[in-house]
Every structure is written in C-alpha cells, then in structure tokens.
Design a protein around this motif. Structure first.
Motif, PDB file in Angstrom:
ATOM      1  N   ALA A 138       0.780  -1.282   0.104  1.00 49.49           N
ATOM      2  CA  ALA A 138       0.060  -0.024  -0.008  1.00 49.49           C
ATOM      3  C   ALA A 138       0.784   1.371  -0.135  1.00 49.49           C
ATOM      4  O   ALA A 138       1.974   1.252   0.296  1.00 49.49           O
ATOM      5  N   VAL A 139       0.086   2.433  -0.254  1.00 54.50           N
ATOM      6  CA  VAL A 139       0.926   3.586  -0.322  1.00 54.50           C
ATOM      7  C   VAL A 139      -0.120   4.915   0.159  1.00 54.50           C
ATOM      8  O   VAL A 139      -1.263   4.508  -0.173  1.00 54.50           O
ATOM      9  N   ARG A 140       0.509   5.665   0.873  1.00 55.81           N
ATOM     10  CA  ARG A 140      -0.487   6.827   1.055  1.00 55.81           C
ATOM     11  C   ARG A 140      -0.064   8.391   0.236  1.00 55.81           C
ATOM     12  O   ARG A 140       1.069   8.447   0.006  1.00 55.81           O
ATOM     13  N   ALA A 141      -0.831   9.068   0.317  1.00 52.56           N
ATOM     14  CA  ALA A 141      -0.627  10.561  -0.385  1.00 52.56           C
ATOM     15  C   ALA A 141       0.326  11.164   0.649  1.00 52.56           C
ATOM     16  O   ALA A 141       0.770  10.839   1.887  1.00 52.56           O
ATOM     17  N   ASP A 142       0.797  12.473   0.091  1.00 53.14           N
ATOM     18  CA  ASP A 142       1.693  13.260   0.734  1.00 53.14           C
ATOM     19  C   ASP A 142       1.265  13.946   1.929  1.00 53.14           C
ATOM     20  O   ASP A 142       1.650  14.399   2.699  1.00 53.14           O
ATOM     21  N   HIS A 143      -0.031  14.159   1.634  1.00 57.40           N
ATOM     22  CA  HIS A 143      -0.641  15.055   2.827  1.00 57.40           C
ATOM     23  C   HIS A 143      -2.427  14.503   3.162  1.00 57.40           C
ATOM     24  O   HIS A 143      -2.678  13.594   2.414  1.00 57.40           O
ATOM     25  N   CYS A 144      -2.709  14.436   4.427  1.00 61.73           N
ATOM     26  CA  CYS A 144      -3.821  14.055   4.568  1.00 61.73           C
ATOM     27  C   CYS A 144      -5.023  14.911   4.030  1.00 61.73           C
ATOM     28  O   CYS A 144      -4.971  15.883   3.712  1.00 61.73           O
ATOM     29  N   MET A 145      -6.287  14.237   4.002  1.00 64.31           N
ATOM     30  CA  MET A 145      -7.270  14.998   3.559  1.00 64.31           C
ATOM     31  C   MET A 145      -7.702  16.117   4.518  1.00 64.31           C
ATOM     32  O   MET A 145      -7.997  15.762   5.860  1.00 64.31           O
ATOM     33  N   PRO A 146      -7.794  17.421   4.033  1.00 60.63           N
ATOM     34  CA  PRO A 146      -7.929  18.323   5.099  1.00 60.63           C
ATOM     35  C   PRO A 146      -9.583  18.473   5.656  1.00 60.63           C
ATOM     36  O   PRO A 146     -10.312  18.574   4.603  1.00 60.63           O
TER      37      PRO A 146
END
Length: 576
Positions: A138-146
C-alpha cells in the motif's frame, strides 16, 4: 482523462514545488481562499529573495544608507533590497493544511514503483522469498485529507490488471495503519476492493458493497467530514454510503496493489473528475444555507426586527467611524421610508437615535485627510484635537510616518509619468532625464510649464530621500523586527524607475493602504476617549468569522459557508 504525459523526474519535482491547483468543487470555499493566500505569500517571498532583471534590489547595502549624488533624480546609482525572508516565516502556524497532490515516496511499501509523475504506481511483486511476509503493498498520499474543506474527494484509474482478478483497493487510512496489507484490513484503514466489490473497515472480513472493478475503470473515494460518512464511485456513478462514524483522525488517500503488473494512476484534483463532485458540494452548501435561513435574529436584540437591527448597526458604524454627514443622511432616509409605509399619514414617526458630537466631526476631518493621502494634515489635526494619542500609540505614529514616505514616492512617480507622457509626444522617452539636466542649465527647448514641473519633481524627490534617511536614522537602533522590515520594504520603492508599474512593489502604493492606517488611527483616538475601538457591526463580523473558522476546523457546517458567500450576493453598484 488521466493519461497525461509523464514528465521526467526533475521536472516533476519542480512542478510539485511550483504548481498550485484547486479541485473544482473547492474553488469558492473559505479553505481554498486561505490556501491560495498562503501560497501567494510564499511565492512572493521566494521571488523577492531572488535577484532578477525585474527585481534589481538584491544583495545591496542596508536601507537609507548615504546615497551618491543623482539618486534623487530617479537614477538608481545604488539600490537596496529587503532582507530575505526567514525560513520559519515561510509557513506560519495559521497556514491551512495543504491538499494531497501526489503519492508519498517515504510512505510506500516494498514492491511498489512510483513513476516520475508521482501519481502513477506499479506493483512488481516481492523481489525475494524473504519479502513474502505481506499480503499486499500500500501507499499513502503526501498530505492528509484536510477536514477544513468539509468534503474531500479523489479518483484512481486502474491502468492495467487482470480482467477477472484485479486486487486493487482504494480508500484512506491514518499514518498508524500498516502498509503491508490491503487497504481496509488494518485498524484505522478503510477500503473498497476491486476483486470482490466488498468494503472493509479495519478488519479482513468486510461486507458486500458495490460492483467489482478492473482495468479501465475509474474509482473515486469521498469523505464527508460534516456527517462523518464516506462513499465511493465507479465510472462516474456514486455507490451507496460505505462507512459511518469516520473519526476525527487525520486520514490520507490510500491504495493497495496485490498482483504483479497492476498499475494505477491517481487524480487529486489536478484534472476534471469523472464523477460530478461539484453538484454534491453544492448540495451540502445548500443544506447549511437552509439551516441559516431558518435562524431568527430576534434573540440578538430584544424588541427589534431584522430590518431595524441591521439599520441600527449600520448607523452606529457610520457614527463610530466618523462619517457624520452620511450617518445623518442615512437616519433621515430611514425616517422618510417609515413615513411612506405608515398606514396613517398623520401618525408621528420617530427617527433613529443620532448623536451629533464634536469628536465625530474631528475624527471625520482626520479620516478625510488620510484617505486623500495628506498625512501631514492628518498629523496636524490629530495633534491639535488629541495631542496624547500619538505619544501613547508610538506604533500608530510610526505607521503614519511610513505612509507619508509612501505618499511622497507615489506623488513623485505620478509626476514622473505625467512628464514622460508629455515628452513622448515629441521626444524619445529615454531623453527625459537628460532634458531635465539641460533645463537647469538654461535649455529653452522645454516650455515654462514643463521646466517648472521638472523643478518641482526634483524638489519632491530630494525631500523624499531626506525624509526617508531621517526616518531610518531615528529608528536605526530599534530592536523590533517589524519596524526594520517595514523600513526595508518602503525603501525598496526607490530602486525602481517607476514603482507604480512594478508588480513587486506597486501594492505598497495602493490607496487601500491609506484606509488601513486611517482605521488604526481612528481606533487609537476612540480608545483615548474611553470608547470601543470597534463598531458593533465590526464586532459581529469578527465574531462570526472566528466562529465559522472554529466550526470548519473539523469539517463542520462552517466548511460549507463563509461571510464572503453573503458578500457576493450583495448587488454591485453600477460602474460610472
């Protein structure tokens, strides 16, 4: 739609730093307004810190230094630069959380390959039998969902995968969720799986949710922070709500791949979405607006209706800020309207309470002088009517003096433009300064009017530099950083031939700057009289702004409405 050409790694990294995009459904939100302001401020600081052909004031001596002869003629023999911005100032504590824009290289499991566009992911499988201790990557994006945006949405296109057995999962997770298993199987992880169409929330036993998806499909994931729900879409069609009670934790867009050769590409809003998320955002905003419309203002002021309350607030604002004649005319107009609407024409109509005091007239004189750019007159009136105000408010006095220097620069620039315009009718633009020198030596090629204008301009530029140097000398040892920054900024104006035409500094000469200083001076005078520095209308505005900001912190109703929305509904006056 998602098959954009991939750039090389260096260009991608540069684009990630310099680009700024806004997903269409967030375009007019308060969150994006703050995000755009923070981005522009940072970009401006970066531009100001780099010397260039259009920004000549770089790497030069400190402000208000002794300048060589001829500088007052507008010839930049020596120029100065503002101090470079401190790194700690580039991102303030109040800056909004940034939007996800790419997959994170540092938050990605083994076996995944991040392509040069930073949006595409390929899975090559474990490199050795020792890496088989995981069930997916898996991979996550560079920033969280604001959460401040209220509603967040992104899409993933399945580029390649086995037609009947694509084990791609799309969803979101916290930083605490493991990346070695499919999204949704781990605690603090939620996902929609393509191989069986099931959705999972922190456990490997999910429930039937929607259709399966495979190569060529576009799957979207949305989180509504207002009601704590999450949903998915497939090829532009919304499926039912997938999850309820999504917590207040920071969650990141996340995907997982399981079969070698699987390849996906994300769209975080850089391109149009397949699903019409804009309509969903409009629906959420309308729901909040309906709640606002149902709210009665009667509890705000006993015995007053909404119209009377607003009229009272406006009248008090006009009186408070010294608009005496306007306030009187406004009160009279309201009385006339009430008489016109009265059923009994002979009935006596009470006018609105209006207090005509000398302080209001004095403050009006001072304000008018400031708004006309006549700082000397404003200082004269202030010292005459309220001699203690400037002594007790040294910061306001400093801003007034800085504004005086700005107005001198502005006037000199306008005179120079007028002179150049006259010369351009029959003389080359680059010969203006030479003709100015020749005129002082008796050249009769210029008219008497032009010669007088040139002398006046020279005198003004000389006075301007002498005033600026005196201001710098007075505050040379001042330890306050904001004072030195202000002096550096305004002195940078003299480095340009015509600062009115330079975007780097022209904003300093804008007339709106007069308003800000006039407001501060008016507030200081009111405080010296034992009155509130704010009108009631300003207090309501400020309180509403703070409450909305607090309500949008966790994605509540405040994320879907702003005061600017109300302002945009006010009819604009016709252009003259």
């Amino acid at each position: 739609m998602l098959m954009a050409r991939a750039e090389d790694a260096e260009s991608s990294e540069q684009n990630a730093t310099d680009s700024f995009f806004v997903p269409s459904y967030l375009e007019n939100s308060a969150y994006v307004q703050k995000l755009r302001e923070a981005h522009e401020q940072h970009a401006q600081k970066v531009r100001d810190s780099k010397p260039s052909a259009t920004n000549p004031i770089a790497n030069k001596p400190s402000p208000f230094m002794s300048l060589p002869p001829g500088t007052h003629l507008g010839i930049s023999h020596a120029v100065v630069e503002r101090l470079p911005p401190n790194e700690e100032e580039q991102l303030g504590e109040d800056s909004p959380a940034p939007l996800p824009s790419k997959w994170s290289k540092s938050d990605m499991w083994l076996g995944l390959e991040l392509l040069s566009d930073n949006l595409s992911i390929k899975y090559g499988g474990p490199k050795s039998p020792h890496e088989r201790d995981h069930e997916a990557a898996a991979v996550r994006a560079d920033h969280c969902m604001p959460r401040q945006c209220g509603l967040y949405y992104y899409e993933v296109q399945i580029m390649t995968g086995k037609r009947e057995d694509t084990a791609v999962a799309v969803g979101f997770s916290t930083v605490g969720a493991s990346l070695s298993r499919p999204v949704g199987w781990e605690p603090e992880s939620w996902g929609y799986h393509g191989d069986d169409g099931r959705c999972f929330a922190g456990h490997n036993s999910g429930r039937q949710y929607g259709p399966t998806f495979t190569a060529g499909d576009v799957v979207g994931c949305g989180v509504n922070f207002r009601d704590g729900t999450a949903f998915f879409t497939r090829n532009g069609v919304r499926i039912a709500t997938a999850f309820h009670d999504v917590g207040k934790m920071d969650v990141y867009p996340s995907i997982s791949l399981k079969k070698p050769g699987e390849h996906i590409r994300a769209n975080f809003g850089q391109a149009p979405f397949v699903y019409n998320i804009d309509d969903l955002m409009k629906e959420q905003r309308m729901r909040v607006q309906r709640k606002i419309d149902k709210t009665s203002p009667m509890s705000l002021a006993a015995g007053m209706g909404e119209t009377e309350l607003i009229q009272t607030l406006v009248l008090q604002f006009l009186q408070h800020d010294g608009y005496v004649e306007t306030a009187r005319a406004f009160a009279e107009d309201i009385k006339v309207q009430k008489q016109a609407l009265a059923l009994d024409p002979s009935m006596h109509i009470e006018g609105m309470s209006f207090k005509d005091d000398e302080d209001a007239h004095n403050r009006q004189r001072i304000r008018r002088a400031m708004l006309e750019g006549d700082v000397d007159k404003a200082l004269k009136y202030t010292n005459a009517y309220y001699p203690q105000v400037l002594q007790d408010n040294e910061q306001v006095y400093f801003k007034l003096r800085c504004r005086k220097f700005i107005e001198m620069v502005r006037k000199a620039a306008q005179m120079s433009m007028a002179s150049e315009q006259r010369k351009s009718n029959g003389h080359p633009m680059d010969t203006v300064s030479q003709e100015m020198d020749l005129d002082l030596n008796g050249n009769d090629s210029l008219s008497v009017e032009d010669a007088e204008a040139i002398r006046e301009l020279r005198e003004l530029e000389k006075d301007m530099l002498e005033y600026g140097q005196g201001l710098q000398a007075e505050y040379a040892n001042d330890p306050r950083k904001e004072v030195m920054n202000a002096l550096n900024e305004i002195w940078g104006l003299v480095a340009y031939k015509n600062p009115l035409k330079e975007p780097q500094v022209s904003h300093l000469l804008d007339r709106t700057g007069r308003v800000a200083v006039a407001e501060e001076l008016n507030s200081a005078i009111l405080l010296s009289l034992g009155k509130s520095s704010r009108a009631a209308l300003e207090t309501i505005y400020a309180q509403t702004t703070v409450l909305l900001e607090e309500m949008r912190t966790d994605g509540g109703d405040g994320a879907f409405v702003s005061i600017q929305d109300v302002m945009d509904q006010v009819p604009k006056p016709p252009r003259l």
